[in-house]
Motif scaffolding. Structure first.
Motif, PDB file in Angstrom:
ATOM      1  N   GLY A   1       0.715  -1.179   0.036  1.00 48.39           N
ATOM      2  CA  GLY A   1      -0.139  -0.001   0.163  1.00 48.39           C
ATOM      3  C   GLY A   1       0.867   1.391   0.013  1.00 48.39           C
ATOM      4  O   GLY A   1       0.457   2.232  -0.624  1.00 48.39           O
ATOM      5  N   GLU A   2       1.989   1.495   0.851  1.00 48.09           N
ATOM      6  CA  GLU A   2       2.712   2.476   0.807  1.00 48.09           C
ATOM      7  C   GLU A   2       3.458   2.595  -0.448  1.00 48.09           C
ATOM      8  O   GLU A   2       3.730   3.725  -0.751  1.00 48.09           O
ATOM      9  CB  GLU A   2       3.839   2.243   2.212  1.00 48.09           C
ATOM     10  N   ILE A   3       3.867   1.459  -1.140  1.00 48.77           N
ATOM     11  CA  ILE A   3       4.436   1.548  -2.335  1.00 48.77           C
ATOM     12  C   ILE A   3       3.475   2.366  -3.409  1.00 48.77           C
ATOM     13  O   ILE A   3       3.885   3.283  -4.126  1.00 48.77           O
ATOM     14  CB  ILE A   3       4.737   0.343  -3.110  1.00 48.77           C
ATOM     15  N   ILE A   4       2.360   1.923  -3.668  1.00 49.89           N
ATOM     16  CA  ILE A   4       1.370   2.408  -4.458  1.00 49.89           C
ATOM     17  C   ILE A   4       1.204   3.862  -4.203  1.00 49.89           C
ATOM     18  O   ILE A   4       0.962   4.863  -5.021  1.00 49.89           O
ATOM     19  CB  ILE A   4       0.063   1.645  -4.479  1.00 49.89           C
TER      20      ILE A   4
ATOM     21  N   ASN B   1       8.600  10.829   0.233  1.00 52.35           N
ATOM     22  CA  ASN B   1       7.961   9.547   0.483  1.00 52.35           C
ATOM     23  C   ASN B   1       7.347   9.386   1.936  1.00 52.35           C
ATOM     24  O   ASN B   1       6.318   8.540   1.819  1.00 52.35           O
ATOM     25  CB  ASN B   1       9.146   8.564   0.320  1.00 52.35           C
ATOM     26  N   GLU B   2       7.693   9.766   2.977  1.00 48.50           N
ATOM     27  CA  GLU B   2       7.112   9.544   4.115  1.00 48.50           C
ATOM     28  C   GLU B   2       5.735  10.232   4.087  1.00 48.50           C
ATOM     29  O   GLU B   2       4.794   9.582   4.949  1.00 48.50           O
ATOM     30  CB  GLU B   2       7.870  10.202   5.352  1.00 48.50           C
ATOM     31  N   LYS B   3       5.547  11.175   3.433  1.00 48.82           N
ATOM     32  CA  LYS B   3       4.158  11.732   3.272  1.00 48.82           C
ATOM     33  C   LYS B   3       3.279  10.721   2.658  1.00 48.82           C
ATOM     34  O   LYS B   3       2.144  10.473   3.105  1.00 48.82           O
ATOM     35  CB  LYS B   3       4.310  13.091   2.901  1.00 48.82           C
ATOM     36  N   ALA B   4       3.858  10.166   1.727  1.00 45.14           N
ATOM     37  CA  ALA B   4       3.196   8.974   0.838  1.00 45.14           C
ATOM     38  C   ALA B   4       3.022   7.749   1.760  1.00 45.14           C
ATOM     39  O   ALA B   4       1.648   7.261   1.938  1.00 45.14           O
ATOM     40  CB  ALA B   4       3.927   8.604  -0.479  1.00 45.14           C
ATOM     41  N   TYR B   5       3.555   7.289   2.523  1.00 44.47           N
ATOM     42  CA  TYR B   5       3.803   6.383   3.392  1.00 44.47           C
ATOM     43  C   TYR B   5       2.335   6.678   4.408  1.00 44.47           C
ATOM     44  O   TYR B   5       1.693   5.745   4.810  1.00 44.47           O
ATOM     45  CB  TYR B   5       4.801   6.032   4.159  1.00 44.47           C
ATOM     46  N   ASN B   6       2.352   7.882   4.980  1.00 48.42           N
ATOM     47  CA  ASN B   6       1.345   8.052   6.086  1.00 48.42           C
ATOM     48  C   ASN B   6       0.214   8.140   5.408  1.00 48.42           C
ATOM     49  O   ASN B   6      -0.868   7.759   6.139  1.00 48.42           O
ATOM     50  CB  ASN B   6       1.661   9.578   6.414  1.00 48.42           C
ATOM     51  N   TYR B   7      -0.090   8.609   4.120  1.00 47.00           N
ATOM     52  CA  TYR B   7      -1.527   8.593   3.554  1.00 47.00           C
ATOM     53  C   TYR B   7      -1.799   7.023   3.151  1.00 47.00           C
ATOM     54  O   TYR B   7      -3.168   7.041   3.400  1.00 47.00           O
ATOM     55  CB  TYR B   7      -1.186   9.234   1.912  1.00 47.00           C
ATOM     56  N   ALA B   8      -0.983   6.239   2.917  1.00 46.93           N
ATOM     57  CA  ALA B   8      -1.415   4.603   2.739  1.00 46.93           C
ATOM     58  C   ALA B   8      -2.039   4.094   4.068  1.00 46.93           C
ATOM     59  O   ALA B   8      -2.731   3.379   4.154  1.00 46.93           O
ATOM     60  CB  ALA B   8      -0.255   4.109   2.262  1.00 46.93           C
ATOM     61  N   ARG B   9      -1.524   4.644   5.305  1.00 43.47           N
ATOM     62  CA  ARG B   9      -1.594   4.146   6.538  1.00 43.47           C
ATOM     63  C   ARG B   9      -2.823   5.022   7.015  1.00 43.47           C
ATOM     64  O   ARG B   9      -3.197   4.961   8.419  1.00 43.47           O
ATOM     65  CB  ARG B   9      -0.453   4.261   7.427  1.00 43.47           C
ATOM     66  N   SER B  10      -3.357   5.926   6.556  1.00 47.25           N
ATOM     67  CA  SER B  10      -4.352   6.818   7.158  1.00 47.25           C
ATOM     68  C   SER B  10      -5.552   6.446   7.095  1.00 47.25           C
ATOM     69  O   SER B  10      -6.624   7.077   7.704  1.00 47.25           O
ATOM     70  CB  SER B  10      -4.512   8.287   5.961  1.00 47.25           C
ATOM     71  N   GLY B  11      -5.970   5.322   6.771  1.00 43.69           N
ATOM     72  CA  GLY B  11      -7.314   4.612   6.721  1.00 43.69           C
ATOM     73  C   GLY B  11      -8.005   4.517   5.255  1.00 43.69           C
ATOM     74  O   GLY B  11      -9.056   4.037   5.243  1.00 43.69           O
ATOM     75  N   ILE B  12      -7.316   4.991   4.478  1.00 43.12           N
ATOM     76  CA  ILE B  12      -7.827   4.682   2.855  1.00 43.12           C
ATOM     77  C   ILE B  12      -7.933   3.449   2.667  1.00 43.12           C
ATOM     78  O   ILE B  12      -6.965   2.863   2.895  1.00 43.12           O
ATOM     79  CB  ILE B  12      -6.988   5.616   1.886  1.00 43.12           C
TER      80      ILE B  12
ATOM     81  N   LYS C   1      -7.666   0.056   0.327  1.00 47.60           N
ATOM     82  CA  LYS C   1      -6.701  -0.479  -0.781  1.00 47.60           C
ATOM     83  C   LYS C   1      -7.459  -0.085  -2.142  1.00 47.60           C
ATOM     84  O   LYS C   1      -6.584   0.319  -2.948  1.00 47.60           O
ATOM     85  CB  LYS C   1      -6.840  -2.026  -0.466  1.00 47.60           C
ATOM     86  N   ASP C   2      -8.737  -0.468  -2.089  1.00 45.29           N
ATOM     87  CA  ASP C   2      -9.463  -0.207  -3.678  1.00 45.29           C
ATOM     88  C   ASP C   2      -9.451   1.352  -4.005  1.00 45.29           C
ATOM     89  O   ASP C   2      -9.077   1.744  -4.985  1.00 45.29           O
ATOM     90  CB  ASP C   2     -10.700  -0.895  -3.747  1.00 45.29           C
ATOM     91  N   ARG C   3      -9.717   2.064  -2.990  1.00 43.95           N
ATOM     92  CA  ARG C   3      -9.758   3.549  -3.225  1.00 43.95           C
ATOM     93  C   ARG C   3      -8.468   3.882  -3.385  1.00 43.95           C
ATOM     94  O   ARG C   3      -8.144   4.866  -4.581  1.00 43.95           O
ATOM     95  CB  ARG C   3     -10.346   4.275  -2.119  1.00 43.95           C
ATOM     96  N   LEU C   4      -7.295   3.591  -2.958  1.00 40.18           N
ATOM     97  CA  LEU C   4      -5.849   4.081  -3.108  1.00 40.18           C
ATOM     98  C   LEU C   4      -5.346   3.454  -4.523  1.00 40.18           C
ATOM     99  O   LEU C   4      -4.888   4.258  -5.521  1.00 40.18           O
ATOM    100  CB  LEU C   4      -4.965   3.734  -2.125  1.00 40.18           C
TER     101      LEU C   4
END
Length: 159
Positions: A42-45, A78-89, A91-94
């Motif tokens: 998820g963080e990579i995407i 990149n850390e901002k992107a990783y935080n977004y992936a962990r924000s509760g979004i 999988k399908d929406r991301l």
């Protein structure tokens, strides 16, 4: 734009066909690191989406204004992107956001071939120090294709 340039952009677009298969990744591994001290699927995407968004919102307008490309500090970006992936979004929406962003970027590049091929600086440097190739947005997309494949290989080790 040359046929090589168009094929580079189309290759960038085709990556979304593979990422579409990630909708099938089990939720239990979506946010698990792919290896120790590595990002999750998820963080990579999210990371890939973040870079595409940056090209659309910052790099393309800069080139249109006659400026060079300026890239931020990779780690904090990149850390901002990783935080977004962990924000509760979800999988399908991301995955959908990634695809929409990537396809939007591809449309811009194909509609503005001169912009994509224009030689510009990258963080003040005119040519890639590794290849000697003059920088352009098209060259960055070529590099990002390699970057995509690197991450695809990482993801394939865990799915």
């Amino acid at each position: 734009m040359t046929s090589l340039g168009i094929s580079t952009i189309l290759r960038y677009k085709e990556f979304t066909e593979w990422t579409d298969t990630l909708h099938e990744v089990h939720e239990s591994i979506w946010l698990q690191p792919i290896a120790e001290k590595k990002a999750s699927v998820g963080e990579i995407i999210s990371h890939l989406k973040n870079w595409d968004t940056y090209l659309i919102s910052t790099i393309i307008p800069a080139i249109k204004n006659g400026q060079g490309m300026v890239f931020p500090d990779f780690n904090s970006f990149n850390e901002k992107a990783y935080n977004y992936a962990r924000s509760g979004i979800s999988k399908d929406r991301l995955l959908d956001e990634f695809k929409q962003t990537r396809l939007g970027l591809v449309d811009i590049l194909l509609a503005n071939p001169d912009l994509a091929a224009k030689h510009v600086t990258a963080n003040g440097v005119e040519t890639c120090p590794h290849t000697g190739t003059p920088y352009s947005l098209l060259y960055i997309i070529h590099e990002f294709n390699d970057h995509d494949n690197h991450h695809k290989s990482q993801i394939l080790t865990v799915i």
